[in-house]
Motif scaffolding. Structure first.
Motif, PDB file in Angstrom:
ATOM      1  N   GLU A 143      27.258  52.790  16.262  1.00  0.00           N
ATOM      2  CA  GLU A 143      28.315  53.518  16.081  1.00  0.00           C
ATOM      3  C   GLU A 143      28.972  53.456  14.898  1.00  0.00           C
ATOM      4  OE1 GLU A 143      31.565  51.897  16.347  1.00  0.00           O
ATOM      5  OE2 GLU A 143      31.260  49.908  16.714  1.00  0.00           O
ATOM      6  N   SER A 144      30.144  54.560  14.606  1.00  0.00           N
ATOM      7  CA  SER A 144      30.873  54.301  13.554  1.00  0.00           C
ATOM      8  C   SER A 144      32.358  54.531  13.789  1.00  0.00           C
ATOM      9  CB  SER A 144      30.393  55.258  12.150  1.00  0.00           C
ATOM     10  OG  SER A 144      30.182  56.453  12.713  1.00  0.00           O
ATOM     11  N   HIS A 145      33.270  53.767  13.099  1.00  0.00           N
ATOM     12  CA  HIS A 145      34.678  54.396  13.192  1.00  0.00           C
ATOM     13  C   HIS A 145      35.533  54.080  11.764  1.00  0.00           C
ATOM     14  CE1 HIS A 145      33.840  53.903  17.593  1.00  0.00           C
ATOM     15  NE2 HIS A 145      35.039  54.638  17.584  1.00  0.00           N
ATOM     16  N   HIS A 146      36.571  54.494  11.964  1.00  0.00           N
ATOM     17  CA  HIS A 146      37.605  54.374  10.686  1.00  0.00           C
ATOM     18  C   HIS A 146      37.898  52.919  10.433  1.00  0.00           C
ATOM     19  CE1 HIS A 146      40.759  53.491  13.521  1.00  0.00           C
ATOM     20  NE2 HIS A 146      40.365  54.104  14.364  1.00  0.00           N
ATOM     21  N   THR A 201      31.974  58.088  16.077  1.00  0.00           N
ATOM     22  CA  THR A 201      30.641  58.546  16.278  1.00  0.00           C
ATOM     23  C   THR A 201      29.968  57.609  17.062  1.00  0.00           C
ATOM     24  OG1 THR A 201      30.948  59.762  14.190  1.00  0.00           O
ATOM     25  CG2 THR A 201      28.630  59.582  15.071  1.00  0.00           C
ATOM     26  N   HIS A 202      29.325  58.154  18.035  1.00  0.00           N
ATOM     27  CA  HIS A 202      28.281  57.186  18.957  1.00  0.00           C
ATOM     28  C   HIS A 202      26.985  57.987  18.882  1.00  0.00           C
ATOM     29  CE1 HIS A 202      32.313  55.672  20.085  1.00  0.00           C
ATOM     30  NE2 HIS A 202      31.698  54.567  20.132  1.00  0.00           N
ATOM     31  N   THR A 203      25.720  57.058  18.772  1.00  0.00           N
ATOM     32  CA  THR A 203      24.378  57.717  18.742  1.00  0.00           C
ATOM     33  C   THR A 203      23.587  56.951  19.742  1.00  0.00           C
ATOM     34  OG1 THR A 203      24.729  58.659  16.762  1.00  0.00           O
ATOM     35  CG2 THR A 203      22.500  58.420  17.523  1.00  0.00           C
ATOM     36  N   VAL A 204      22.611  57.435  20.509  1.00  0.00           N
ATOM     37  CA  VAL A 204      21.662  56.615  21.349  1.00  0.00           C
ATOM     38  C   VAL A 204      20.464  57.211  20.727  1.00  0.00           C
ATOM     39  CG1 VAL A 204      20.706  56.037  23.564  1.00  0.00           C
ATOM     40  CG2 VAL A 204      23.378  56.403  23.219  1.00  0.00           C
ATOM     41  N   TRP A 205      19.542  56.232  20.314  1.00  0.00           N
ATOM     42  CA  TRP A 205      18.008  56.872  20.035  1.00  0.00           C
ATOM     43  C   TRP A 205      17.258  56.336  20.752  1.00  0.00           C
ATOM     44  CZ3 TRP A 205      20.319  54.070  15.459  1.00  0.00           C
ATOM     45  CH2 TRP A 205      20.656  55.010  14.281  1.00  0.00           C
ATOM     46  N   PHE A 206      16.336  57.234  21.260  1.00  0.00           N
ATOM     47  CA  PHE A 206      15.145  56.876  21.954  1.00  0.00           C
ATOM     48  C   PHE A 206      13.941  57.143  20.813  1.00  0.00           C
ATOM     49  CE2 PHE A 206      18.146  58.027  25.310  1.00  0.00           C
ATOM     50  CZ  PHE A 206      18.129  57.147  26.113  1.00  0.00           C
ATOM     51  N   ASP A 207      13.155  56.197  20.592  1.00  0.00           N
ATOM     52  CA  ASP A 207      12.164  56.432  19.631  1.00  0.00           C
ATOM     53  C   ASP A 207      10.723  56.152  19.955  1.00  0.00           C
ATOM     54  OD1 ASP A 207      12.161  56.986  16.739  1.00  0.00           O
ATOM     55  OD2 ASP A 207      10.778  55.223  16.859  1.00  0.00           O
ATOM     56  N   SER A 208       9.821  56.962  19.867  1.00  0.00           N
ATOM     57  CA  SER A 208       8.432  56.599  19.807  1.00  0.00           C
ATOM     58  C   SER A 208       7.632  56.865  18.626  1.00  0.00           C
ATOM     59  CB  SER A 208       7.874  57.826  21.057  1.00  0.00           C
ATOM     60  OG  SER A 208       7.685  58.843  20.275  1.00  0.00           O
ATOM     61  N   ALA A 209       6.328  56.289  18.748  1.00  0.00           N
ATOM     62  CA  ALA A 209       5.511  56.548  17.462  1.00  0.00           C
ATOM     63  C   ALA A 209       5.288  58.135  17.004  1.00  0.00           C
ATOM     64  CB  ALA A 209       4.021  56.173  17.669  1.00  0.00           C
ATOM     65  N   ALA A 210       5.526  58.929  17.989  1.00  0.00           N
ATOM     66  CA  ALA A 210       5.519  60.526  17.921  1.00  0.00           C
ATOM     67  C   ALA A 210       6.847  61.071  17.433  1.00  0.00           C
ATOM     68  CB  ALA A 210       4.712  61.247  19.235  1.00  0.00           C
ATOM     69  N   ASP A 211       7.966  60.624  18.125  1.00  0.00           N
ATOM     70  CA  ASP A 211       8.910  61.538  17.586  1.00  0.00           C
ATOM     71  C   ASP A 211      10.415  60.483  18.238  1.00  0.00           C
ATOM     72  OD1 ASP A 211       8.836  61.068  20.443  1.00  0.00           O
ATOM     73  OD2 ASP A 211       8.499  63.333  20.884  1.00  0.00           O
ATOM     74  N   THR A 212      11.477  61.235  17.756  1.00  0.00           N
ATOM     75  CA  THR A 212      12.793  60.584  18.215  1.00  0.00           C
ATOM     76  C   THR A 212      13.683  61.562  18.909  1.00  0.00           C
ATOM     77  OG1 THR A 212      12.732  59.352  16.049  1.00  0.00           O
ATOM     78  CG2 THR A 212      14.835  59.471  17.136  1.00  0.00           C
ATOM     79  N   ILE A 213      14.282  61.192  20.044  1.00  0.00           N
ATOM     80  CA  ILE A 213      15.443  61.810  20.810  1.00  0.00           C
ATOM     81  C   ILE A 213      16.723  61.050  20.355  1.00  0.00           C
ATOM     82  CG2 ILE A 213      16.250  62.702  22.914  1.00  0.00           C
ATOM     83  CD1 ILE A 213      13.476  62.292  23.837  1.00  0.00           C
ATOM     84  N   GLU A 214      17.569  62.012  19.800  1.00  0.00           N
ATOM     85  CA  GLU A 214      18.799  61.302  19.318  1.00  0.00           C
ATOM     86  C   GLU A 214      20.069  62.105  19.941  1.00  0.00           C
ATOM     87  OE1 GLU A 214      18.939  60.926  15.085  1.00  0.00           O
ATOM     88  OE2 GLU A 214      20.900  61.315  15.086  1.00  0.00           O
ATOM     89  N   LEU A 215      20.798  61.310  20.708  1.00  0.00           N
ATOM     90  CA  LEU A 215      22.058  61.974  21.576  1.00  0.00           C
ATOM     91  C   LEU A 215      23.228  61.245  20.664  1.00  0.00           C
ATOM     92  CD1 LEU A 215      20.922  61.083  25.204  1.00  0.00           C
ATOM     93  CD2 LEU A 215      20.730  63.262  23.848  1.00  0.00           C
ATOM     94  N   THR A 216      24.068  62.252  20.121  1.00  0.00           N
ATOM     95  CA  THR A 216      25.078  61.911  19.429  1.00  0.00           C
ATOM     96  C   THR A 216      26.323  62.594  19.788  1.00  0.00           C
ATOM     97  OG1 THR A 216      23.971  61.463  17.434  1.00  0.00           O
ATOM     98  CG2 THR A 216      26.200  61.962  17.169  1.00  0.00           C
TER      99      THR A 216
END
Ligand SMILES: NC(=O)c1ccc[n+]([C@@H]2O[C@H](COP(=O)([O-])OP(=O)(O)OC[C@H]3O[C@@H](n4cnc5c(N)ncnc54)[C@H](O)[C@@H]3O)[C@@H](O)[C@H]2O)c1
Length: 259
Positions: A143-146, A201-216
């Motif tokens: 997460e990032s903020h002011h 801004t808030h991001t959740v990452w799901f990450d595997s060796a093959a790919d990344t799913i990023e929800l922001t």
């Protein structure tokens, strides 16, 4: 509705504007430093007295993590519908619930009043349950903020982390510090950055060796929070499905179930 604002900073002003646009009246604004507040005090007892005498029918609290708990304690005995946006006190929810029950009023709190973030909460819960079945995916949050934000991580990020851990049972421990070692498999890392004027801004990452799913979720401005807080108070002041006055503790989840 006659509304009292406790905390008249950036959010307080924006909420007052949003409330007036929806036909409400700000009858009292309390802040120890804001020169345009109708009551300039940081003392919780004087604040509650001022709110009581203003004829307010509902209260919105957006102050500071250091003052929110004493403000809540002073406001609960008034028995008015109270919406709290300030974060940093949620670990004391049991104490607050007991006091609200004794006071006979109602309190609605949320770490984030924006409608988009509340939808994002649901998306993250659903995604986490889905991803739990696929052990090749690791998960982390950012997460990032002011740079004026007083607390870290944000209350929104903590809520997201809770939802990830509820959905993904292999993550059992939240780590919000920097890692100086390799993370354990059951640790969920949440990192925070404070910079400039970023509204959030808030991001959740799901990450595997093959790919990344990023929800922001990216907040563009604070207007979404302000409108959400006003709608929350409108909902809290309105009757429940049986026509009775709402009593007890509520969150935005309750508002959403009714919208
Ligand atoms: N839940 C949400 O959706 C949401 C959204 C944005 C901000 N917030 C939170 O709301 C709070 C306020 O945010 P902001 O951007 O308006 O900050 P801000 O710094 O602009 O305003 C906070 C105001 O609170 C005042 N204050 C300090 N002590 C007080 C006291 N004892 N009683 C009354 N007022 C007091 C300060 O003087 C200041 O004017 C922060 O904790 C922030 O993290 C929540």
């Amino acid at each position: 509705m006659n509304i009292a604002m406790v905390g008249f900073g950036k959010m307080g002003h924006m909420i007052a504007q949003a409330a007036e646009l929806r036909g409400h009246k700000i009858v009292c604004s309390v802040d120890p430093f804001a020169r345009d507040a109708s009551l300039v005090t940081g003392d919780a007892a004087s604040m509650a007295e001022g709110v009581k005498n203003s004829g307010a029918e509902g209260v919105i609290e957006f102050s500071h993590p250091a003052s929110v708990f004493s403000n809540i304690q002073a406001l609960i005995p008034l028995g008015l519908p109270l919406v709290v946006g300030t974060t940093g006190w949620h670990d004391r929810i049991d104490e607050v619930s007991a006091a609200v029950e004794r006071g006979g009023g109602s309190l609605l709190y949320s770490s984030n009043f924006s409608i988009g973030v509340n939808l994002f909460y649901r998306i993250v819960s659903e995604a986490s349950r889905l991803m739990a079945e696929f052990e090749q995916y690791d998960v982390a949050l950012f997460e990032s903020h002011h740079n004026q934000k007083a607390d870290s991580p944000s209350g929104t990020a903590l809520e997201l982390a809770k939802r990830v851990m509820d959905g993904v049972p292999r993550k059992t421990r939240l780590v919000t510090d920097a890692f100086v070692r390799k993370p354990e498999a059951d640790e969920l890392h949440l990192s925070s950055v404070r910079v400039g004027s970023v509204p959030g801004t808030h991001t959740v990452w799901f990450d595997s060796a093959a790919d990344t799913i990023e929800l922001t979720h990216t907040a563009r401005n604070r207007e979404g929070f302000a409108l959400g807080a006003v709608r929350a108070l409108e909902w809290l002041q309105g009757p429940d499905q049986s026509g009775a006055t709402k009593k007890g503790i509520f969150t935005m989840k309750d508002v959403f179930n009714d919208i």
